[in-house]
Design an enzyme around this catalytic site. Structure first.
Site, PDB file in Angstrom:
ATOM      1  N   LEU A  16     -52.637  23.392 -47.914  1.00 32.72           N
ATOM      2  CA  LEU A  16     -52.811  22.180 -48.729  1.00 32.72           C
ATOM      3  C   LEU A  16     -53.346  21.029 -47.889  1.00 32.72           C
ATOM      4  CD1 LEU A  16     -49.708  21.731 -51.075  1.00 32.72           C
ATOM      5  CD2 LEU A  16     -51.918  22.775 -51.522  1.00 32.72           C
ATOM      6  N   LEU A  52     -41.108  17.151 -37.684  1.00 30.70           N
ATOM      7  CA  LEU A  52     -40.491  16.181 -38.608  1.00 30.70           C
ATOM      8  C   LEU A  52     -39.035  15.881 -38.244  1.00 30.70           C
ATOM      9  CD1 LEU A  52     -41.836  17.696 -41.957  1.00 30.70           C
ATOM     10  CD2 LEU A  52     -42.559  15.521 -40.935  1.00 30.70           C
ATOM     11  N   PHE A  71     -47.073  16.704 -47.011  1.00 31.82           N
ATOM     12  CA  PHE A  71     -47.207  18.133 -47.295  1.00 31.82           C
ATOM     13  C   PHE A  71     -46.500  18.966 -46.229  1.00 31.82           C
ATOM     14  CE2 PHE A  71     -51.573  17.437 -49.496  1.00 31.82           C
ATOM     15  CZ  PHE A  71     -50.936  17.138 -50.677  1.00 31.82           C
ATOM     16  N   SER A 111     -42.268  20.914 -55.652  1.00 29.95           N
ATOM     17  CA  SER A 111     -42.729  22.256 -56.033  1.00 29.95           C
ATOM     18  C   SER A 111     -42.155  22.661 -57.381  1.00 29.95           C
ATOM     19  CB  SER A 111     -42.277  23.261 -54.974  1.00 29.95           C
ATOM     20  OG  SER A 111     -42.435  24.593 -55.449  1.00 29.95           O
ATOM     21  N   HIS A 113     -40.725  25.185 -57.769  1.00 27.32           N
ATOM     22  CA  HIS A 113     -39.478  25.908 -57.494  1.00 27.32           C
ATOM     23  C   HIS A 113     -38.247  25.004 -57.557  1.00 27.32           C
ATOM     24  CE1 HIS A 113     -41.671  29.527 -57.008  1.00 27.32           C
ATOM     25  NE2 HIS A 113     -42.528  28.901 -56.214  1.00 27.32           N
ATOM     26  N   TYR A 136     -35.505  26.835 -50.717  1.00 26.10           N
ATOM     27  CA  TYR A 136     -36.750  26.058 -50.673  1.00 26.10           C
ATOM     28  C   TYR A 136     -36.845  25.105 -51.882  1.00 26.10           C
ATOM     29  CZ  TYR A 136     -41.762  25.357 -51.501  1.00 26.10           C
ATOM     30  OH  TYR A 136     -42.996  24.815 -51.781  1.00 26.10           O
ATOM     31  N   LYS A 140     -36.765  20.857 -52.271  1.00 23.27           N
ATOM     32  CA  LYS A 140     -37.760  20.033 -52.964  1.00 23.27           C
ATOM     33  C   LYS A 140     -37.070  19.071 -53.935  1.00 23.27           C
ATOM     34  CE  LYS A 140     -41.428  21.561 -50.943  1.00 23.27           C
ATOM     35  NZ  LYS A 140     -42.209  20.646 -50.083  1.00 23.27           N
ATOM     36  N   ARG A 174     -48.550  34.781 -63.971  1.00 18.59           N
ATOM     37  CA  ARG A 174     -47.753  33.557 -63.807  1.00 18.59           C
ATOM     38  C   ARG A 174     -48.629  32.409 -63.329  1.00 18.59           C
ATOM     39  NH1 ARG A 174     -45.384  32.113 -59.064  1.00 18.59           N
ATOM     40  NH2 ARG A 174     -44.014  30.309 -59.250  1.00 18.59           N
TER      41      ARG A 174
HETATM   42  C1  15L Z   1     -44.893  27.158 -53.762  1.00 17.38           C
HETATM   43  O1  15L Z   1     -44.200  26.155 -53.815  1.00 17.38           O
HETATM   44  C2  15L Z   1     -45.371  27.710 -52.484  1.00 17.38           C
HETATM   45  O2  15L Z   1     -45.578  26.710 -51.511  1.00 17.38           O
HETATM   46  C3  15L Z   1     -46.617  28.538 -52.661  1.00 17.38           C
HETATM   47  O3  15L Z   1     -46.816  29.265 -51.483  1.00 17.38           O
HETATM   48  C4  15L Z   1     -46.529  29.481 -53.857  1.00 17.38           C
HETATM   49  O4  15L Z   1     -45.547  30.444 -53.605  1.00 17.38           O
HETATM   50  C5  15L Z   1     -46.220  28.691 -55.094  1.00 17.38           C
HETATM   51  O5  15L Z   1     -45.082  27.885 -54.911  1.00 17.38           O
HETATM   52  C6  15L Z   1     -46.017  29.567 -56.353  1.00 17.38           C
HETATM   53  O6  15L Z   1     -45.025  29.359 -57.054  1.00 17.38           O
HETATM   54  O7  15L Z   1     -46.863  30.399 -56.637  1.00 17.38           O
END
Ligand code: 15L
Length: 272
Positions: A16, A52, A71, A111, A113, A136, A140, A174
């Site tokens: 990114l 970081l 990022f 994200s 996620h 992860y 976020k 997806r």
């Molecule tokens: C993300 O947040 C990841 O950084 C990326 O590598 C992908 O896995 C993406 O999600 C996804 O959901 O496809």
């Protein structure tokens, strides 16, 4: 337009970060930071190496910038020590150092996620509670909360982009729902850095996909007009899907494989 001139990109050596270096360089004076020096650094690109979690290195990277596009951090699921170091401690440090250095704006790469455990059939906006699908994703959601703290307590202008999947083309079924054309991500970053009315916003980082899972009204209100349409790549993405192992948990939830990874809940997922 805002008065944002000098922008730090964290994670500048990653995918990114590299794409945004190219797409933002004509609009801002860019400074780059990452754990490692990008291999393709151009002679006119300014780079400051920083972990970081290392506050003094971060201070050097942040000094004198008006805005930050964050990022950096770990971009997929990882062990708790990895996520804690890069995405929890690292993210907190980034906002705190930014505040102490008078940085006016931060755009944070959140994200999908963070909300991965919503079923695909549910259309959600940004007001539903988070449902992280991984350590992860949880990190976020934490980053979005850190952004809200610095926005409301300290007046920083913070934009969190729940990025779907950035790539040249959507890779599977997806991704037909969550695909984000790189230029559309750049458009969202510009809104975060320049729009006069931003305080703390959460946008979905998604293109104009007819199969989309999310209500992106907040981004549209700020003028976001995505150009990418995942349906243009439908045949290739669906052909690629036939080669993937099917997994009912991954197929049910928006977060896909991040949901089925380590999954051991009992019962029918369609009940939640
Ligand atoms: C993300 O947040 C990841 O950084 C990326 O590598 C992908 O896995 C993406 O999600 C996804 O959901 O496809």
């Amino acid at each position: 337009m805002s008065d944002i001139r000098t922008v730090l990109i964290t994670g500048a050596a990653g995918d990114l970060g590299s794409r945004m270096r190219r797409l933002l360089k004509d609009a801002y004076r860019l400074r780059l930071t990452d754990l490692k020096r990008p291999t393709n650094l151009a002679p006119d690109e300014e780079f400051v190496q920083a972990d970081l979690a290392d506050i003094s290195a971060l201070e050097k990277a942040v000094a004198g910038v008006d805005g930050i596009v964050h990022f950096g951090g770990f971009a997929v699921e990882g062990t708790w020590p990895i996520i804690l170091h890069a995405n929890i401690i690292g993210c907190y440090n980034l906002f705190d150092v930014a505040h102490r250095n008078g940085v006016k704006r931060v755009v944070f790469a959140s994200s999908n996620h963070a909300i991965g455990f919503y079923p695909r059939r549910r259309r959600i906006g940004v007001n539903e509670p988070v449902r992280p699908d991984s350590r992860y994703g949880m990190s976020k959601a934490f980053g979005e909360a850190v952004g809200a703290l610095y926005a409301y307590k300290h007046g920083m202008r913070v934009t969190c982009i729940r990025i779907g999947n950035v790539s040249d083309e959507p890779a599977d079924r997806r991704r037909l729902s969550i695909w984000l054309k790189p230029e559309d991500l750049a458009q969202l970053v510009h809104i975060g850095l320049d729009h006069p009315d931003i305080r703390h916003e959460i946008f979905y980082g998604v293109s104009d996909n007819v199969r989309g899972f999310w209500d992106n009204e907040a981004a549209f209100r700020y003028g976001y007009r995505p150009q990418g349409k995942s349906e243009d790549y439908r045949d290739a993405a669906l052909a690629a899907q036939t080669k993937l192992r099917t997994d009912p948990i991954s197929e049910w939830y928006q977060g896909g494989p991040f949901c089925s990874d380590e999954y051991d809940a009992e019962g029918d997922p369609s009940a939640v």
